[in-house]
Design an enzyme around this catalytic site. Structure first.
Site, PDB file in Angstrom:
ATOM      1  N   ARG A  23      -4.600   8.994   5.767  1.00 54.17           N
ATOM      2  CA  ARG A  23      -4.013   7.870   5.031  1.00 54.17           C
ATOM      3  C   ARG A  23      -2.490   7.963   4.966  1.00 54.17           C
ATOM      4  O   ARG A  23      -1.805   6.935   5.060  1.00 54.17           O
ATOM      5  CB  ARG A  23      -4.608   7.833   3.608  1.00 54.17           C
ATOM      6  CG  ARG A  23      -4.016   6.733   2.712  1.00 54.17           C
ATOM      7  CD  ARG A  23      -4.676   6.756   1.340  1.00 54.17           C
ATOM      8  NE  ARG A  23      -3.963   5.935   0.371  1.00 54.17           N
ATOM      9  CZ  ARG A  23      -4.201   4.650   0.135  1.00 54.17           C
ATOM     10  NH1 ARG A  23      -5.143   4.027   0.827  1.00 54.17           N
ATOM     11  NH2 ARG A  23      -3.514   3.993  -0.767  1.00 54.17           N
ATOM     12  N   VAL A  70      -0.974  -1.296   0.882  1.00 56.39           N
ATOM     13  CA  VAL A  70      -2.170  -0.567   1.288  1.00 56.39           C
ATOM     14  C   VAL A  70      -2.937  -0.292   0.000  1.00 56.39           C
ATOM     15  O   VAL A  70      -2.448   0.409  -0.885  1.00 56.39           O
ATOM     16  CB  VAL A  70      -1.821   0.743   2.011  1.00 56.39           C
ATOM     17  CG1 VAL A  70      -3.092   1.534   2.328  1.00 56.39           C
ATOM     18  CG2 VAL A  70      -1.046   0.445   3.293  1.00 56.39           C
ATOM     19  N   SER A  71      -4.122  -0.867  -0.113  1.00 58.70           N
ATOM     20  CA  SER A  71      -4.875  -0.791  -1.363  1.00 58.70           C
ATOM     21  C   SER A  71      -5.192   0.645  -1.740  1.00 58.70           C
ATOM     22  O   SER A  71      -5.188   1.550  -0.896  1.00 58.70           O
ATOM     23  CB  SER A  71      -6.179  -1.583  -1.246  1.00 58.70           C
ATOM     24  OG  SER A  71      -5.928  -2.946  -1.024  1.00 58.70           O
ATOM     25  N   ALA A  72      -5.479   0.851  -3.014  1.00 57.74           N
ATOM     26  CA  ALA A  72      -5.858   2.166  -3.502  1.00 57.74           C
ATOM     27  C   ALA A  72      -7.099   2.669  -2.774  1.00 57.74           C
ATOM     28  O   ALA A  72      -7.986   1.877  -2.421  1.00 57.74           O
ATOM     29  CB  ALA A  72      -6.114   2.110  -5.003  1.00 57.74           C
ATOM     30  N   GLN A 101     -10.560   0.531  -1.472  1.00 56.76           N
ATOM     31  CA  GLN A 101     -11.006   0.488  -0.081  1.00 56.76           C
ATOM     32  C   GLN A 101     -12.403   1.077   0.071  1.00 56.76           C
ATOM     33  O   GLN A 101     -13.253   0.505   0.770  1.00 56.76           O
ATOM     34  CB  GLN A 101      -9.990   1.206   0.802  1.00 56.76           C
ATOM     35  CG  GLN A 101      -8.669   0.435   0.889  1.00 56.76           C
ATOM     36  CD  GLN A 101      -7.565   1.214   1.546  1.00 56.76           C
ATOM     37  OE1 GLN A 101      -7.334   2.380   1.228  1.00 56.76           O
ATOM     38  NE2 GLN A 101      -6.851   0.595   2.464  1.00 56.76           N
TER      39      GLN A 101
END
Length: 425
Positions: free
Chosen positions: A42, A75-77, A81
């Site tokens: 990530r 970018v989502s948590a 996700q």
């Protein structure tokens, strides 16, 4: 995947800690999602953040802001996700469309579909697609197709899709998102429902969608043709108290001009919940039961004490003519629980407070601890007599219906959508 030798020493350890946390919290439940999240680095998809920031399980990483400093891409948590991937139930060989790019989520999807699957990610912002394409190629996912387009009409060139995952807050569901799905294909979308956002997993059933699950979430709003602005009503003609309406202002807003300057009535419901009890269904129940439902926010810098919300930026509220009320809580004697109450204003404040309190009591009696409403989506042209449910929300392209089963119902012909959350607002 590219060589990880240059990664910070703690990157793999932090990644495993995130996954372990999400498994412990019940967010990750399948070995497939677990494996994908342990494998994809990530931090390489979030160069704007430190490694530690990239691996915060419940925090997003902002990747672009507008001229006002408001986040328009992120970018989502990891928690969000993982939750949506679990809702999607992606299998090897599937064809998946992601609406809203970032790179990292597309890489996770690519891991889930494997070499025999196809992943297409689309975004309206050229900066976002260029960034996603670069990061996917640099990190070993060149097979992911990145497209610059407004996804209001889906992406017909690569349809049909077994799964469509939307990673921006959507107010409506365009027809293409249904017609480009395979039969029994799934659409996972953060759908706005009267100011509340729920990530809903829908399954296509012919020309309509059947909700399978619903989870509380928050997303940056959709841009382009699918953008929808909520409307703000300022009480007393100042910026102190604002009411946000997602589906249009009340018929005659002027009736509320001096409502909050009338005496405030306080009514307590007798409904007590534990501080850690999941009560997200109460939010949806009030949103679907009260025609004038809205969200109240108070500017702390201008607060004169006319209202006393528990959460200044987000309180459940409703209006009816010249009457206004909002939900409040107070601690019980042992401070381990809270009781719900109502603050009401206006010429019929007693009746309106009791109406709102009655809905809280109905939720507690019939739906507390239950699975939440069954949510379905039908085309906008669908006649009333063909719609199930106790409430219909009409949008531009669709009609969204809600059916509330009793929490004690033993048999349900179709499993209702579940909800999560512990915000006592």
């Amino acid at each position: 995947m590219t060589d990880v030798a240059a990664d910070p020493e703690n990157a793999a350890e932090l990644r495993d800690q995130v996954v372990d946390t999400l498994i412990r919290d019940g967010v990750i439940v399948s070995p497939q999602v677990e494996a994908a999240m342990r494998r994809v680095p990530r931090h390489r998809f979030t160069p704007e953040a430190t490694v530690e920031e990239a691996y915060r399980p419940y925090a997003a990483v902002v990747t672009k802001k507008n001229e006002h400093g408001i986040s328009i891409s992120s970018v989502s948590a990891p928690q969000i996700q993982a939750m949506m991937l679990e809702q999607a139930a992606i299998e090897p060989g599937m064809r998946v469309l992601e609406i809203g790019s970032g790179g990292y989520n597309a890489a996770l999807i690519a891991e889930l579909v494997g070499d025999s699957g196809q992943v297409t990610t689309v975004d309206i912002d050229q900066d976002v697609t260029a960034r996603a394409e670069r990061l996917l190629a640099e990190n070993g996912y060149p097979q992911v197709r990145v497209v610059l387009a407004d996804a209001e009409d889906g992406l017909a060139a690569h349809a049909p899709y077994d799964r469509i995952i939307v990673t921006a807050g959507a107010w409506d569901i365009p027809p293409a998102w249904i017609t480009q799905l395979t039969e029994r294909g799934r659409l996972v979308v953060p759908l706005r429902l009267r100011g509340l956002t729920r990530s809903i997993a829908f399954e296509r059933r012919g020309g309509h969608l059947l909700g399978l699950s619903a989870r509380a979430c928050g997303f940056v709003p959709m841009q382009g043709a699918g953008a929808h602005q909520e409307q703000l009503l300022l009480l007393c003609g100042t910026d102190e108290i604002g009411l946000r309406f997602d589906d249009g202002l009340p018929g005659d807003p002027s009736l509320l001009d001096n409502t909050v300057r009338t005496p405030r009535l306080e009514v307590w419901t007798g409904v007590v919940v534990g501080r850690t009890e999941l009560v997200d269904t109460l939010q949806l129940y009030l949103a679907t039961a009260l025609p004038g439902f809205c969200i109240m926010a108070v500017d702390p810098a201008l607060d004169t004490g006319l209202v006393e919300p528990n959460h200044p930026s987000f309180s459940l509220a409703a209006v009816d003519g010249g009457n206004f009320a909002y939900l409040r809580v107070r601690p019980t004697a042992d401070d381990r629980s809270v009781e719900y109450g109502i603050h009401a204003f206006g010429p019929q404040r007693e009746a309106f407070a009791e109406k709102m309190a009655g809905h809280v009591r109905t939720w507690a009696r019939e739906h507390r601890g239950g699975p939440g409403p069954q949510i379905r989506v039908f085309p906008a042209r669908t006649p009333d007599e063909q719609l199930p449910g106790h409430l219909v929300l009409d949008k531009k392209h669709s009609r969204v219906t809600f059916s509330w089963p009793s929490a004690t119902a033993a048999d349900q012909a179709v499993p209702p959508a579940s909800s999560e959350g512990d915000d006592h607002r």
